[in-house]
Structure formats: structure tokens, C-alpha cells
Design an enzyme around this catalytic site. Structure first.
Site, PDB file in Angstrom:
ATOM      1  N   GLU A 392       0.841  -1.212   0.000  1.00  0.00           N
ATOM      2  CA  GLU A 392       0.000   0.000   0.000  1.00  0.00           C
ATOM      3  C   GLU A 392       0.870   1.253   0.000  1.00  0.00           C
ATOM      4  O   GLU A 392       0.569   2.226  -0.686  1.00  0.00           O
ATOM      5  CB  GLU A 392      -0.935   0.015   1.211  1.00  0.00           C
ATOM      6  CG  GLU A 392      -2.033  -1.023   1.159  1.00  0.00           C
ATOM      7  CD  GLU A 392      -2.938  -0.882  -0.058  1.00  0.00           C
ATOM      8  OE1 GLU A 392      -3.361   0.234  -0.380  1.00  0.00           O
ATOM      9  OE2 GLU A 392      -3.214  -1.916  -0.701  1.00  0.00           O
ATOM     10  N   TRP A 395       1.835   2.107  -3.390  1.00  0.00           N
ATOM     11  CA  TRP A 395       0.878   2.871  -4.221  1.00  0.00           C
ATOM     12  C   TRP A 395       1.207   4.360  -4.185  1.00  0.00           C
ATOM     13  O   TRP A 395       1.016   5.090  -5.148  1.00  0.00           O
ATOM     14  CB  TRP A 395      -0.559   2.681  -3.694  1.00  0.00           C
ATOM     15  CG  TRP A 395      -1.251   1.466  -4.237  1.00  0.00           C
ATOM     16  CD1 TRP A 395      -1.463   0.294  -3.591  1.00  0.00           C
ATOM     17  CD2 TRP A 395      -1.866   1.326  -5.538  1.00  0.00           C
ATOM     18  NE1 TRP A 395      -2.160  -0.575  -4.406  1.00  0.00           N
ATOM     19  CE2 TRP A 395      -2.414   0.038  -5.600  1.00  0.00           C
ATOM     20  CE3 TRP A 395      -1.987   2.169  -6.647  1.00  0.00           C
ATOM     21  CZ2 TRP A 395      -3.085  -0.442  -6.726  1.00  0.00           C
ATOM     22  CZ3 TRP A 395      -2.651   1.701  -7.776  1.00  0.00           C
ATOM     23  CH2 TRP A 395      -3.188   0.409  -7.805  1.00  0.00           C
ATOM     24  N   TRP A 424     -20.395  15.454 -18.088  1.00  0.00           N
ATOM     25  CA  TRP A 424     -20.714  15.278 -16.671  1.00  0.00           C
ATOM     26  C   TRP A 424     -21.932  16.110 -16.291  1.00  0.00           C
ATOM     27  O   TRP A 424     -22.293  17.064 -16.981  1.00  0.00           O
ATOM     28  CB  TRP A 424     -19.525  15.719 -15.800  1.00  0.00           C
ATOM     29  CG  TRP A 424     -18.255  14.984 -16.078  1.00  0.00           C
ATOM     30  CD1 TRP A 424     -17.163  15.484 -16.735  1.00  0.00           C
ATOM     31  CD2 TRP A 424     -17.933  13.632 -15.738  1.00  0.00           C
ATOM     32  NE1 TRP A 424     -16.186  14.515 -16.813  1.00  0.00           N
ATOM     33  CE2 TRP A 424     -16.635  13.377 -16.211  1.00  0.00           C
ATOM     34  CE3 TRP A 424     -18.623  12.603 -15.083  1.00  0.00           C
ATOM     35  CZ2 TRP A 424     -15.993  12.143 -16.043  1.00  0.00           C
ATOM     36  CZ3 TRP A 424     -17.991  11.388 -14.916  1.00  0.00           C
ATOM     37  CH2 TRP A 424     -16.702  11.160 -15.398  1.00  0.00           C
ATOM     38  N   ASN A 459     -10.064   4.235   3.527  1.00  0.00           N
ATOM     39  CA  ASN A 459      -9.786   4.026   2.103  1.00  0.00           C
ATOM     40  C   ASN A 459     -10.948   3.360   1.350  1.00  0.00           C
ATOM     41  O   ASN A 459     -11.306   3.776   0.250  1.00  0.00           O
ATOM     42  CB  ASN A 459      -8.518   3.188   1.935  1.00  0.00           C
ATOM     43  CG  ASN A 459      -8.187   2.954   0.470  1.00  0.00           C
ATOM     44  OD1 ASN A 459      -7.994   3.900  -0.279  1.00  0.00           O
ATOM     45  ND2 ASN A 459      -8.162   1.697   0.058  1.00  0.00           N
ATOM     46  N   TRP A 477     -15.854  14.167 -11.692  1.00  0.00           N
ATOM     47  CA  TRP A 477     -15.024  13.626 -10.610  1.00  0.00           C
ATOM     48  C   TRP A 477     -14.071  14.671 -10.042  1.00  0.00           C
ATOM     49  O   TRP A 477     -13.665  14.607  -8.884  1.00  0.00           O
ATOM     50  CB  TRP A 477     -14.220  12.422 -11.128  1.00  0.00           C
ATOM     51  CG  TRP A 477     -13.308  12.775 -12.271  1.00  0.00           C
ATOM     52  CD1 TRP A 477     -13.655  12.898 -13.592  1.00  0.00           C
ATOM     53  CD2 TRP A 477     -11.910  13.090 -12.204  1.00  0.00           C
ATOM     54  NE1 TRP A 477     -12.554  13.277 -14.334  1.00  0.00           N
ATOM     55  CE2 TRP A 477     -11.475  13.389 -13.516  1.00  0.00           C
ATOM     56  CE3 TRP A 477     -10.982  13.127 -11.170  1.00  0.00           C
ATOM     57  CZ2 TRP A 477     -10.155  13.733 -13.819  1.00  0.00           C
ATOM     58  CZ3 TRP A 477      -9.663  13.483 -11.469  1.00  0.00           C
ATOM     59  CH2 TRP A 477      -9.276  13.782 -12.784  1.00  0.00           C
ATOM     60  N   TRP A 500      -8.951   9.103  -7.172  1.00  0.00           N
ATOM     61  CA  TRP A 500     -10.133   9.526  -7.941  1.00  0.00           C
ATOM     62  C   TRP A 500     -10.086   8.949  -9.348  1.00  0.00           C
ATOM     63  O   TRP A 500     -11.102   8.519  -9.889  1.00  0.00           O
ATOM     64  CB  TRP A 500     -10.243  11.059  -7.969  1.00  0.00           C
ATOM     65  CG  TRP A 500     -10.949  11.538  -6.729  1.00  0.00           C
ATOM     66  CD1 TRP A 500     -10.371  11.922  -5.555  1.00  0.00           C
ATOM     67  CD2 TRP A 500     -12.364  11.590  -6.522  1.00  0.00           C
ATOM     68  NE1 TRP A 500     -11.346  12.222  -4.638  1.00  0.00           N
ATOM     69  CE2 TRP A 500     -12.578  12.036  -5.196  1.00  0.00           C
ATOM     70  CE3 TRP A 500     -13.474  11.316  -7.319  1.00  0.00           C
ATOM     71  CZ2 TRP A 500     -13.859  12.201  -4.660  1.00  0.00           C
ATOM     72  CZ3 TRP A 500     -14.748  11.490  -6.779  1.00  0.00           C
ATOM     73  CH2 TRP A 500     -14.933  11.919  -5.476  1.00  0.00           C
TER      74      TRP A 500
HETATM   75  C1  LIG Z   1     -10.616   8.714  -3.944  1.00  0.00           C
HETATM   76  C2  LIG Z   1      -9.378   8.526  -3.093  1.00  0.00           C
HETATM   77  C3  LIG Z   1      -8.679   9.633  -2.640  1.00  0.00           C
HETATM   78  C4  LIG Z   1      -7.526   9.467  -1.857  1.00  0.00           C
HETATM   79  N1  LIG Z   1      -6.847  10.575  -1.432  1.00  0.00           N
HETATM   80  C5  LIG Z   1      -5.698  10.428  -0.713  1.00  0.00           C
HETATM   81  C6  LIG Z   1      -4.957  11.555  -0.297  1.00  0.00           C
HETATM   82  O1  LIG Z   1      -5.286  12.706  -0.585  1.00  0.00           O
HETATM   83  N2  LIG Z   1      -3.839  11.334   0.453  1.00  0.00           N
HETATM   84  C7  LIG Z   1      -3.428  10.084   0.790  1.00  0.00           C
HETATM   85  O2  LIG Z   1      -2.408   9.940   1.483  1.00  0.00           O
HETATM   86  N3  LIG Z   1      -4.097   9.008   0.372  1.00  0.00           N
HETATM   87  C8  LIG Z   1      -5.223   9.131  -0.353  1.00  0.00           C
HETATM   88  N4  LIG Z   1      -5.912   8.019  -0.749  1.00  0.00           N
HETATM   89  C9  LIG Z   1      -5.358   6.694  -0.458  1.00  0.00           C
HETATM   90  C10 LIG Z   1      -5.831   6.066   0.870  1.00  0.00           C
HETATM   91  O3  LIG Z   1      -7.216   6.159   0.981  1.00  0.00           O
HETATM   92  C11 LIG Z   1      -5.189   6.682   2.107  1.00  0.00           C
HETATM   93  O4  LIG Z   1      -3.802   6.775   1.934  1.00  0.00           O
HETATM   94  C12 LIG Z   1      -5.461   5.828   3.337  1.00  0.00           C
HETATM   95  O5  LIG Z   1      -6.839   5.715   3.540  1.00  0.00           O
HETATM   96  C13 LIG Z   1      -4.806   6.450   4.546  1.00  0.00           C
HETATM   97  O6  LIG Z   1      -5.079   5.733   5.704  1.00  0.00           O
HETATM   98  P1  LIG Z   1      -3.927   4.969   6.485  1.00  0.00           P
HETATM   99  O7  LIG Z   1      -2.781   5.869   6.696  1.00  0.00           O
HETATM  100  O8  LIG Z   1      -4.541   4.351   7.675  1.00  0.00           O
HETATM  101  O9  LIG Z   1      -3.524   3.897   5.407  1.00  0.00           O
HETATM  102  P2  LIG Z   1      -2.835   2.444   5.513  1.00  0.00           P
HETATM  103  O10 LIG Z   1      -3.829   1.494   4.980  1.00  0.00           O
HETATM  104  O11 LIG Z   1      -2.260   2.194   6.841  1.00  0.00           O
HETATM  105  O12 LIG Z   1      -1.685   2.524   4.429  1.00  0.00           O
HETATM  106  C14 LIG Z   1      -0.370   2.998   4.748  1.00  0.00           C
HETATM  107  C15 LIG Z   1       0.009   4.133   3.843  1.00  0.00           C
HETATM  108  O13 LIG Z   1       0.083   3.698   2.488  1.00  0.00           O
HETATM  109  C16 LIG Z   1      -0.326   4.750   1.621  1.00  0.00           C
HETATM  110  N5  LIG Z   1      -1.513   4.308   0.878  1.00  0.00           N
HETATM  111  C17 LIG Z   1      -2.420   3.391   1.257  1.00  0.00           C
HETATM  112  N6  LIG Z   1      -3.343   3.214   0.293  1.00  0.00           N
HETATM  113  C18 LIG Z   1      -3.004   4.051  -0.705  1.00  0.00           C
HETATM  114  C19 LIG Z   1      -3.558   4.337  -1.987  1.00  0.00           C
HETATM  115  N7  LIG Z   1      -4.638   3.722  -2.454  1.00  0.00           N
HETATM  116  N8  LIG Z   1      -2.957   5.270  -2.745  1.00  0.00           N
HETATM  117  C20 LIG Z   1      -1.855   5.913  -2.330  1.00  0.00           C
HETATM  118  N9  LIG Z   1      -1.275   5.673  -1.128  1.00  0.00           N
HETATM  119  C21 LIG Z   1      -1.848   4.763  -0.333  1.00  0.00           C
HETATM  120  C22 LIG Z   1      -0.693   5.947   2.500  1.00  0.00           C
HETATM  121  O14 LIG Z   1       0.422   6.810   2.568  1.00  0.00           O
HETATM  122  C23 LIG Z   1      -0.980   5.284   3.835  1.00  0.00           C
HETATM  123  O15 LIG Z   1      -0.782   6.130   4.944  1.00  0.00           O
HETATM  124  C24 LIG Z   1      -7.077   8.165  -1.546  1.00  0.00           C
HETATM  125  C25 LIG Z   1      -7.788   7.058  -2.014  1.00  0.00           C
HETATM  126  C26 LIG Z   1      -8.926   7.241  -2.776  1.00  0.00           C
HETATM  127  C27 LIG Z   1      -9.662   6.039  -3.265  1.00  0.00           C
END
Ligand SMILES: Cc1cc2nc3c(=O)[nH]c(=O)nc-3n(C[C@H](O)[C@H](O)[C@H](O)COP(=O)(O)OP(=O)(O)OC[C@H]3O[C@@H](n4cnc5c(N)ncnc54)[C@H](O)[C@@H]3O)c2cc1C
Length: 591
Positions: A392, A395, A424, A459, A477, A500
């Protein structure tokens, strides 16, 4: 010295540490066609998607494609060229009275590459290290930075200031009201401090890359060195290529290459030492800098007292908090990550995104700490939870690589430009219902209320609400992308845009457009007992586990109505059909 483009040109080869290998740029495309805005540009402007105060109208699809065919230079290529052509001049710059590190989204003194390089330079020259942070209210506006995030960063600066002061290193913080004055002011500050050397970590958004390229040239032309380095990604953008030398546009093969690359270059996970103590006398010479205070947030980005009271305890700031959270998460919860990460009612994720976004912790430290807990001592194999968590974090790197290679995603264009042609909806009432969490779809409403209340959303729910906005409501979007940035504490351009793009099926490696989330099925699958809904939509708390996902169609309409919970604003099946034809028509229209 007024700030304008430098004339001097010298040869340079970018070192590996700088990642991106320069290539020959084709000349600027000059066809008028490329300057024509997209036919729907007015809609993007009227609906606040393109902020015309700061940016040009939405570009045409052909202009976006001109980046892909190398007709237009990518901002990273412009930066690398600036580094290349000033290398000799920068090498010859002699240190003077101080070396400066410029903090941006790297608000920590531990494991910070640019800070470590600045420290080494200062020690080598026997001069003090000065740190600085520029508060730029217009950058907050242009980047849609949320008030909760601004508050988090300013609070973090206080922690950082204390940590650095303990090493006799000043952190100077100043507000520069107009963003276009930032480069000139930075230059003046260096003059004032008698410094010839400035260091910073690279930010990959278009404005920043272009600004740095200009600054590097201006500094070099005036006998100063401005050095920018890769730090925020583990693998610098531009390092990974497919077998045919192209940039990966699909996550899974990219991720395999990312892991292999790290395993082959273990130095990428070496951490940088914090700076050493400054020489004696620095406090007398730079007393003013030690004495400066951290300014308030700009008025339009300021939390109310009530908001501060709710939000600050939810989001303790600073790098010590980040490190403690990481250690605790790795000790107690990471092992179950693969089972729990999709359950919004469960606290199974790390909540480290706020720290990664503001740089209070590095992704290197996160991945290295998790890897060291894995029995294989590698990124893969061993514990399923650890592997999944690392994937993750990957990503985050992936979306930054995408941003660098396809920079028009940072200019309001979708990854596949033809998706700009979708017609849209801009229905104000629907959009307001989505923003405020009153769509009549409990899982969507719970998620939006979580975001509005705490500046964060799980997420899985981010995916659900993004799909609902772009497909069920067929709303552009980019309005959702903007709303997220304006409200998230972890708002990060690349990850938000990538998320997005995935959910609205317009991004790199997206959910195919014909796979449309059914919000009811998502709700039942990921919040089976309705725990998450009960928490955020308390008016439904008394409903059964079955009723709670869809009160009006499951015999609980009267109860829901009595509690003031709205009916569904659109019917999913019909909305799905509408989205399918709008996507198909838009993609095929060829505009
Ligand atoms: C529509 C949408 C918008 C999002 N906007 C953001 C945003 O503005 N900033 C942001 O940091 N993340 C964003 N994310 C990704 C993700 O939702 C968050 O990083 C995550 O929910 C953060 O929670 P956590 O730190 O507990 O994540 P954990 O599940 O603990 O993951 C650890 C770290 O991995 C990274 N990560 C995890 N999933 C993703 C992902 N899908 N994409 C990129 N990095 C990821 C983050 O840095 C996160 O802190 C978005 C996802 C979606 C679907």
C-alpha cells in the site's frame, strides 16, 4: 538581484541519486492547436475545477497528448535540464556564512535527505546550518490545502523548531503573501544570512518543479547553489521502466519492478542521520531567527476554536508522534492488516497518511521498519499483513511516478485525455447532498460525515463515495477531487488524484468504467453489522443490521423518516445505466 531566468549554460550529468535521467528534449510545440482550450473548459472554470486566478483554462486533449509524444517537455525534464546546465557553476560556488535547508512537505529532522546533505555541507565548510519554512497563503489556495491540514503543519513547525533549537539550529518561518514573490524572497533571505547554499527535497507537482527549475538557474547565475534531491519516494520517479523502456502504466508489474529494484539497491532503505549541533556562536549571530514565531494560519484557512478543540486531539502532530504511531502499529496491528484493512468500522489501518503527506515521517522509515519486522527481512514473503501494508505504501510511490511522467494529470486532465469528453452533470443539489452526507445511501453518508468531522476517511469508503459521485450521480469527478483536497488532513495531490482516477475510471490502471460499485453491496460486504454507519449516521443507529444499509427499501422507512434521514436521491440501477452510456458516448466522441 531581481529574479529572472539565468543565461549561463554548462554541461552536467545527473548523478544516480538524482534518479531522473535527462533525455534530449524536442523543441517546444508551437502549433496554435495546442494552445486552444478544451471545448468543455468553461464548465471546468464555472464549477471551480480550474482556478483561473492561478491557472490557464483546461487544456485540449491534443496538448495533453503532446507531453506523451515528447513535443512538450515534462516539468521534471525541465528541472533536470536546469540541474544539468548549472552543474559546473554550482560546483564552483564557495560556501559563505551559512548553509540553508528549505522545509516543504518534509517536516522532520530525522531521515531527511536534503537536510542531511545541507548538514554535511555546513560541517564540511565549518559554518552553521539554518532551516527555513515559507508560509505561502496563495499556495494553500491554489493547492486547495484544507484548514485542518494547514493547522497540522503549523503545529508541526513548533515541534520541529524545538527539536532543531536543541541542536542550536534555527528554524526561520516567514509568511510571503504572493506566491510569485517566494523565489525572490528566498534569494533575499540567503543574501541576508550570507549564505551561498540552499538545499531542498523535490516536490513533484507541476508548479513546484517549474519554480525550482527557474530558481536553480537564477541562483547559479548569481553565484549561489540551489540543490534539489529526491526524498519523498523510496524509488525516485524515472528509475523504473518496462522491458521496452517505457513508464509503467499498470500497478502490478510496476510493483514487482519496485520491489526488485529495492532488493537490488538496499541503500534506498538507508536512513539519513539527523543534523549535528551547530558551532558555538550561532545563537548570537542568528538570534533573530531563533526568536521568530510560527504565524497563525491565513484567515481563509483558519480553524474555528470549536474545530481546534475537536480536531487537534484527533491528530497529534510532529515526527515523534509519527514514529511512535509507526512503532505501535508495527508491534500491535500490522499482522492483521490484510484481514482488517477493508473494514471501515475497524481501526485496522495505520492512520499514518497524515504524517506521510506532511513529511513528519518518511516512507523509507515506514517500509524499513515494517521490513525489519518481517521474518524474511524482505519486502515480500513472510507475514501477509506486512507484505500487504508495504504494497500500500508502494501505491504512494506509484502515483508520484505517474504524476512525474504524465504531468497533465496535475493540470485537471484525466490520464486518458479522451475521458475529458464525458458530459458530466453539475447538479448543485446532488453535489451538496453528497458533500453533506445526505444522499440516502447510508454508507456514502457515513463516509462523507466522517470526512467532514475529522478530515479523514477510510480508504474503502473513499472508493465508494468517489464511485458514487462520478457514476451514480455522474458528477464531474474533479469536483470530488477538489472537495477531498479541501477537507482531508492527509490531502496529497498524487494519491488523491490517483484514487479519484481509479474510482471514476479515468486514471492510470483504473477500475474499468463498466464496473460500477453497487453502494448497497459494498455496504453489506464491508460494514456487515453497520458499525461504521451507526457511528457516523446516528439517526439510523436503532435499525437492525439488515435495515441499516437501505432503510426505505427494507421496511424501516417510517423510522428513518422520523429521524430525519433522507430518501435515496437517485436510484442505483437507473443511475448505472445512465453512467454506462455517458462514459461510452464520451470516450467515443473523439473531441
Ligand atoms: C478517492 C481517493 C482519494 C484518496 N486521497 C488520498 C490523499 O489525498 N492522500 C493520501 O495519502 N491518500 C489518499 N488516498 C489513499 C488512501 O485512501 C489513504 O492513503 C489511506 O486511507 C490512509 O489511511 P492509512 O494511513 O490508515 O492507510 P494504511 O492502509 O495504513 O496505508 C499505509 C500508507 O500507504 C499509503 N496508501 C495506502 N493506500 C493508498 C492508496 N490507495 N494510494 C496511495 N497511497 C496509499 C498511504 O500513505 C498510507 O498512509 C485516496 C484514495 C482514494 C480512493
Amino acid at each position: 538581484m531581481p529574479f529572472k531566468g539565468a543565461k549561463r549554460k554548462t554541461a552536467f550529468s545527473v548523478d544516480r541519486a538524482n534518479g531522473f535521467q535527462p533525455k534530449k528534449l524536442k523543441h517546444e510545440a508551437n502549433g496554435d492547436d495546442l494552445r486552444q482550450p478544451h471545448p468543455f473548459a468553461h464548465e471546468a472554470e464555472e464549477n471551480g475545477i480550474v482556478l483561473r486566478r492561478f491557472y490557464p483554462p483546461e487544456m485540449s486533449n491534443s496538448r495533453a497528448l503532446a507531453y506523451n509524444s515528447d513535443q512538450l517537455p515534462r516539468p521534471m525534464e525541465v528541472l533536470v535540464k536546469a540541474l544539468e546546465e548549472t552543474a559546473q557553476a554550482r560546483k564552483q560556488v564557495k560556501p559563505k556564512d551559512a548553509v540553508v535547508h528549505w522545509f516543504k512537505m518534509d517536516l522532520r529532522h530525522t531521515d531527511n535527505r536534503s537536510l542531511a546533505l545541507a548538514n554535511a555541507k555546513a560541517k564540511e565548510a565549518g559554518v552553521p546550518l539554518i532551516c527555513m519554512y515559507i508560509v505561502s497563503p496563495q499556495d494553500f489556495e491554489a493547492h486547495l490545502t484544507s484548514p485542518v491540514r494547514v493547522d497540522f503543519m503549523l503545529r508541526t513547525l513548533s515541534v520541529l523548531k524545538q527539536d532543531l533549537a536543541a541542536l542550536d539550529i534555527p528554524l526561520y518561518v516567514e509568511t510571503v503573501h504572493k506566491r510569485k514573490h517566494v523565489p525572490q524572497r528566498v534569494f533575499e533571505l540567503l543574501e541576508e544570512w550570507g549564505s551561498n547554499h540552499l538545499f531542498a527535497n523535490i516536490e513533484y507537482e507541476v508548479d513546484e518543479l517549474r519554480r525550482e527549475a527557474q530558481m536553480i538557474r537564477h541562483f547559479a547565475a548569481n553565484n549561489k547553489s540551489y540543490e534539489v534531491v529526491h526524498d519523498t519516494c523510496i524509488v525516485p520517479p524515472g528509475e523504473l521502466h518496462t522491458g521496452s523502456g517505457k513508464q509503467y502504466a499498470v500497478y502490478t508489474p510496476w510493483y514487482r519492478a519496485w520491489m526488485a529494484h529495492i532488493h537490488e539497491n538496499l541503500d534506498l532503505l538507508e536512513l539519513f542521520d539527523r543534523p549535528e549541533r551547530n558551532p558555538n556562536g550561532v545563537r548570537t549571530k542568528f538570534q533573530k531567527l531563533f526568536d521568530c514565531s510560527i504565524p497563525d494560519a491565513p484567515e481563509n484557512k483558519r480553524l474555528s476554536d470549536a474545530e481546534k478543540k475537536t480536531l487537534r486531539p484527533l491528530w497529534p502532530c510532529g515526527e515523534h508522534e509519527a514514529m511512535a504511531r509507526l512503532e505501535k502499529y508495527c508491534d500491535e496491528a500490522i499482522g492483521d492488516y490484510h484481514n482488517k484493512r477493508n473494514i471501515p468500522g475497524d481501526d485496522g489501518t495505520s492512520r499514518l497518511s497524515v504524517h506521510l503527506a506532511s513529511g513528519t515521517i518518511s516512507s523509507r522509515t515506514c517500509v524499513r521498519t515494517a521490513r525489519d519486522r518481517n521474518k524474511t527481512k524482505k519486502l515480500d514473503g513472510g507475514h501477509q499483513g506486512i507484505q500487504t501494508w508495504i504494497s500500500e505504501i508502494a501505491w504512494r510511490d506509484f502515483y508520484k511516478h505517474v504524476l512525474v511522467h504524465w504531468p497533465y494529470v496535475c493540470m485537471n486532465k484525466p490520464f486518458k485525455p479522451e475521458y475529458s469528453n464525458i458530459q458530466w452533470s453539475y447538479d448543485r443539489d446532488h453535489f451538496a447532498a453528497w458533500c453533506e452526507g445526505r444522499t440516502g445511501y447510508p454508507i456514502v453518508d457515513a463516509a462523507m460525515r466522517q470526512l467532514n468531522h475529522m478530515g479523514y476517511m477510510h480508504n474503502r469508503c473513499r472508493m465508494i463515495v468517489a464511485s458514487f459521485l462520478s457514476k451514480d450521480l455522474l458528477i464531474d469527478w474533479r469536483m470530488g477531487e477538489r472537495y477531498f483536497m479541501e477537507h482531508l488532513i492527509d490531502g496529497d495531490f498524487a494519491s488523491n488524484n490517483g484514487g479519484w482516477g481509479f474510482s471514476a475510471s479515468v486514471g492510470v490502471d483504473p477500475q474499468p468504467y463498466f464496473r460500477i460499485f453497487n453502494p448497497l453491496l459494498q455496504s453489506e460486504k464491508f460494514d456487515p453489522n453497520g458499525d461504521y454507519i451507526r457511528k457516523w449516521v446516528p439517526e439510523l443507529a436503532g435499525l437492525s443490521n439488515k435495515e441499516i444499509h437501505d432503510p426505505y427499501n427494507r421496511g424501516a422507512g417510517t423510522k428513518a423518516k422520523k429521524q430525519g434521514y433522507p430518501k435515496q436521491i437517485v436510484e442505483h440501477r437507473g443511475a448505472r445505466e445512465r453512467a454506462l452510456s455517458a462514459y461510452k458516448e464520451g470516450i467515443e466522441s473523439g473531441r
